[in-house]
Design a protein around this motif. Structure first.
Motif, mmCIF file in Angstrom:
data_model
loop_
_atom_site.group_PDB
_atom_site.id
_atom_site.type_symbol
_atom_site.label_atom_id
_atom_site.label_comp_id
_atom_site.label_asym_id
_atom_site.label_seq_id
_atom_site.Cartn_x
_atom_site.Cartn_y
_atom_site.Cartn_z
ATOM 1 N N PHE A 209 43.494 49.634 58.415
ATOM 2 C CA PHE A 209 43.643 49.950 57.000
ATOM 3 C C PHE A 209 43.203 48.775 56.135
ATOM 4 C CE2 PHE A 209 47.486 47.613 58.023
ATOM 5 C CZ PHE A 209 47.660 46.804 56.903
ATOM 6 N N GLU A 210 43.013 49.070 54.865
ATOM 7 C CA GLU A 210 42.965 48.039 53.831
ATOM 8 C C GLU A 210 43.911 48.468 52.725
ATOM 9 O OE1 GLU A 210 40.013 45.642 50.723
ATOM 10 O OE2 GLU A 210 39.184 47.250 51.973
ATOM 11 N N LEU A 211 44.734 47.538 52.269
ATOM 12 C CA LEU A 211 45.637 47.765 51.143
ATOM 13 C C LEU A 211 45.195 46.876 49.993
ATOM 14 C CD1 LEU A 211 48.234 48.733 49.691
ATOM 15 C CD2 LEU A 211 49.472 46.914 50.920
ATOM 16 N N GLN A 212 44.879 47.482 48.854
ATOM 17 C CA GLN A 212 44.522 46.723 47.660
ATOM 18 C C GLN A 212 45.598 46.902 46.597
ATOM 19 O OE1 GLN A 212 40.599 47.524 46.131
ATOM 20 N NE2 GLN A 212 39.586 47.064 48.078
ATOM 21 N N LEU A 213 45.940 45.801 45.939
ATOM 22 C CA LEU A 213 46.805 45.813 44.762
ATOM 23 C C LEU A 213 45.975 45.343 43.583
ATOM 24 C CD1 LEU A 213 48.985 45.985 47.002
ATOM 25 C CD2 LEU A 213 50.416 44.510 45.593
ATOM 26 N N ILE A 214 45.884 46.200 42.579
ATOM 27 C CA ILE A 214 45.008 45.949 41.436
ATOM 28 C C ILE A 214 45.863 45.820 40.185
ATOM 29 C CG2 ILE A 214 43.057 46.844 40.089
ATOM 30 C CD1 ILE A 214 42.463 48.581 42.702
ATOM 31 N N TYR A 215 45.890 44.624 39.615
ATOM 32 C CA TYR A 215 46.671 44.340 38.411
ATOM 33 C C TYR A 215 45.744 44.305 37.201
ATOM 34 C CZ TYR A 215 50.502 42.737 41.459
ATOM 35 O OH TYR A 215 51.507 42.655 42.388
ATOM 36 N N THR A 216 46.082 45.069 36.159
ATOM 37 C CA THR A 216 45.273 45.103 34.945
ATOM 38 C C THR A 216 46.179 45.070 33.723
ATOM 39 O OG1 THR A 216 43.678 46.523 36.111
ATOM 40 C CG2 THR A 216 43.420 46.308 33.729
ATOM 41 N N LEU A 217 45.897 44.154 32.805
ATOM 42 C CA LEU A 217 46.617 44.094 31.532
ATOM 43 C C LEU A 217 45.863 44.900 30.483
ATOM 44 C CD1 LEU A 217 47.668 40.332 31.328
ATOM 45 C CD2 LEU A 217 49.206 42.292 31.560
ATOM 46 N N GLU B 108 38.704 39.989 43.549
ATOM 47 C CA GLU B 108 38.050 40.181 42.251
ATOM 48 C C GLU B 108 38.960 39.622 41.165
ATOM 49 O OE1 GLU B 108 36.817 43.813 39.249
ATOM 50 O OE2 GLU B 108 36.892 44.243 41.393
ATOM 51 N N LYS B 109 38.351 38.983 40.166
ATOM 52 C CA LYS B 109 39.154 38.380 39.099
ATOM 53 C C LYS B 109 38.362 38.371 37.801
ATOM 54 C CE LYS B 109 42.240 35.376 37.190
ATOM 55 N NZ LYS B 109 41.688 35.312 35.829
ATOM 56 N N THR B 110 38.965 38.913 36.743
ATOM 57 C CA THR B 110 38.456 38.746 35.387
ATOM 58 C C THR B 110 39.611 38.223 34.546
ATOM 59 O OG1 THR B 110 39.025 41.003 34.699
ATOM 60 C CG2 THR B 110 36.836 40.671 35.676
ATOM 61 N N GLU B 111 39.413 38.096 33.257
ATOM 62 C CA GLU B 111 40.468 37.526 32.420
ATOM 63 C C GLU B 111 41.750 38.359 32.463
ATOM 64 O OE1 GLU B 111 41.235 35.864 27.872
ATOM 65 O OE2 GLU B 111 39.365 36.887 28.352
ATOM 66 N N ASN B 112 41.588 39.692 32.453
ATOM 67 C CA ASN B 112 42.776 40.547 32.375
ATOM 68 C C ASN B 112 43.003 41.404 33.625
ATOM 69 O OD1 ASN B 112 40.588 42.322 31.905
ATOM 70 N ND2 ASN B 112 41.934 43.751 30.827
ATOM 71 N N LYS B 113 42.292 41.101 34.723
ATOM 72 C CA LYS B 113 42.397 41.921 35.931
ATOM 73 C C LYS B 113 42.283 41.061 37.179
ATOM 74 C CE LYS B 113 40.053 45.812 38.244
ATOM 75 N NZ LYS B 113 38.947 46.793 38.144
ATOM 76 N N ALA B 114 43.067 41.409 38.204
ATOM 77 C CA ALA B 114 42.978 40.736 39.505
ATOM 78 C C ALA B 114 43.162 41.769 40.609
ATOM 79 C CB ALA B 114 44.037 39.645 39.625
ATOM 80 N N VAL B 115 42.330 41.670 41.645
ATOM 81 C CA VAL B 115 42.386 42.606 42.766
ATOM 82 C C VAL B 115 42.665 41.823 44.047
ATOM 83 C CG1 VAL B 115 41.168 44.397 44.063
ATOM 84 C CG2 VAL B 115 40.694 44.091 41.611
ATOM 85 N N PHE B 116 43.716 42.219 44.760
ATOM 86 C CA PHE B 116 44.130 41.568 45.997
ATOM 87 C C PHE B 116 43.968 42.532 47.162
ATOM 88 C CE2 PHE B 116 46.332 39.476 42.584
ATOM 89 C CZ PHE B 116 46.316 38.138 42.924
ATOM 90 N N GLU C 165 49.373 47.381 34.278
ATOM 91 C CA GLU C 165 49.192 48.485 35.221
ATOM 92 C C GLU C 165 48.991 47.927 36.620
ATOM 93 O OE1 GLU C 165 46.405 52.088 34.593
ATOM 94 O OE2 GLU C 165 45.316 50.742 35.956
ATOM 95 N N LEU C 166 49.685 48.516 37.575
ATOM 96 C CA LEU C 166 49.534 48.122 38.971
ATOM 97 C C LEU C 166 49.076 49.344 39.766
ATOM 98 C CD1 LEU C 166 49.689 46.340 41.408
ATOM 99 C CD2 LEU C 166 52.172 46.508 41.371
ATOM 100 N N GLU C 167 47.885 49.234 40.343
ATOM 101 C CA GLU C 167 47.341 50.311 41.158
ATOM 102 C C GLU C 167 47.392 49.921 42.624
ATOM 103 O OE1 GLU C 167 43.191 52.836 41.924
ATOM 104 O OE2 GLU C 167 43.310 51.403 40.275
#
Length: 283
Positions: free
Chosen positions: A108-116, A84-92, A122-124
């Motif tokens: 398992f699934e491991l997601q790293l979610i970056y949000t400005l 997933e990708k928007t201007e201020n967010k990316a999900v890996f 913020e890193l979730e």
């Protein structure tokens, strides 16, 4: 491959290998993440999963079967998918595979979610147990903040006045030896002598944020309310400091080897999701 997200204040860049953050720049193009010079340390901000730190003999057992895992696990060395990708967010996303099951026998699934958000990144972390049994794991962050001035011109400011007891490492394992990090008005000046015995390991802290001061002025703040433990680390003469929110830490010498019994481990029920966040704020 790399992905960049931005807002009016900050730009962050993430490498798809390890879904590793390698840059946070402000709108004046000032860099806040360590450049990754391998003469000191060739990484920037790896994710630590499914263990944090080192296992005794680099091995553990599940149902009496022995497995090997390197220090800090394998996720930091694997290719993540951008989902997933928007201007201020990316999900890996990283999914378990034939390769991971040889080292860690859980789906398992491991997601790293970056949000400005304004002047914060913020890193979730999202961990999903896709199997039919309880899944033991640890997870942690390892961001290296660049320190462009002289190292001694920086200091830590802890959120709370508290007894800053940390554990010493011996042969990469947590020993029973402890020390107190001396603070005055919640402030600890930085010097390389603090890290002569490797990282400072805090199993528990009342403080849930830590501010780096540069020449007594706030520089970068790391908030980690979802993480019970913290590591602080640098290398001799290196121009960075790592502030590492952790769920879990290295084995002790008394560890049984059973991953379910490991000190600091978290156990996730089947078909459940674990979430934890931390943030890096530019001050």
């Amino acid at each position: 491959m790399t992905t960049t997200i931005s807002n009016s204040t900050l730009t962050a860049s993430i490498n798809h290998s390890g879904a590793e953050l390698f840059s946070i720049k402000d709108n004046q193009n000032k860099e806040y993440i360590w450049e990754g010079n391998p003469d000191f340390w060739g990484k920037h901000s790896p994710v630590l999963f499914p263990i944090v730190g080192t296992l005794k003999n680099n091995t553990y057992k599940i149902n009496n079967k022995e497995y090997n895992l390197p220090r800090h696990g394998f996720a930091r060395d694997m290719e993540f998918q951008l989902i997933e990708k928007t201007e201020n967010k990316a999900v890996f996303s990283l999914q378990s595979s034939e390769e991971t099951l040889k080292k860690y026998p859980f789906n398992f699934e491991l997601q790293l979610i970056y949000t400005l958000n304004e002047n914060s990144l913020e890193l979730e972390y999202k961990v999903i147990n896709k199997g039919k049994e309880k899944m033991p794991f640890s997870i942690g962050a390892h961001p290296a903040i660049a320190l462009p001035d002289n190292f001694e011109n920086y200091a830590f400011e802890f959120e709370k006045e508290e007894n800053l007891k940390y554990y010493l490492l011996e042969n990469d394992l947590i020993s029973s030896k402890t020390k107190i990090l001396e603070a005055e008005n919640k402030i600890v000046p930085l010097n390389y002598e603090l890290f002569k015995n490797d990282a400072l390991i805090f199993k528990t802290l009342e403080s849930k944020s830590l501010t780096i001061l540069e020449n007594s002025k706030p520089y970068v703040k790391v908030d980690f309310k979802d993480f019970p433990s913290l590591g602080l680390w640098t290398k001799e003469n290196a121009p960075f400091i790592c502030i590492e929110p952790w769920l879990g830490y290295s084995d002790t010498d008394e560890n049984s080897g059973n991953l379910y019994e490991k000190e600091g481990i978290f156990t996730l029920e089947e078909n459940r999701t674990f979430n934890a966040k931390f943030s890096i704020t530019i001050l």
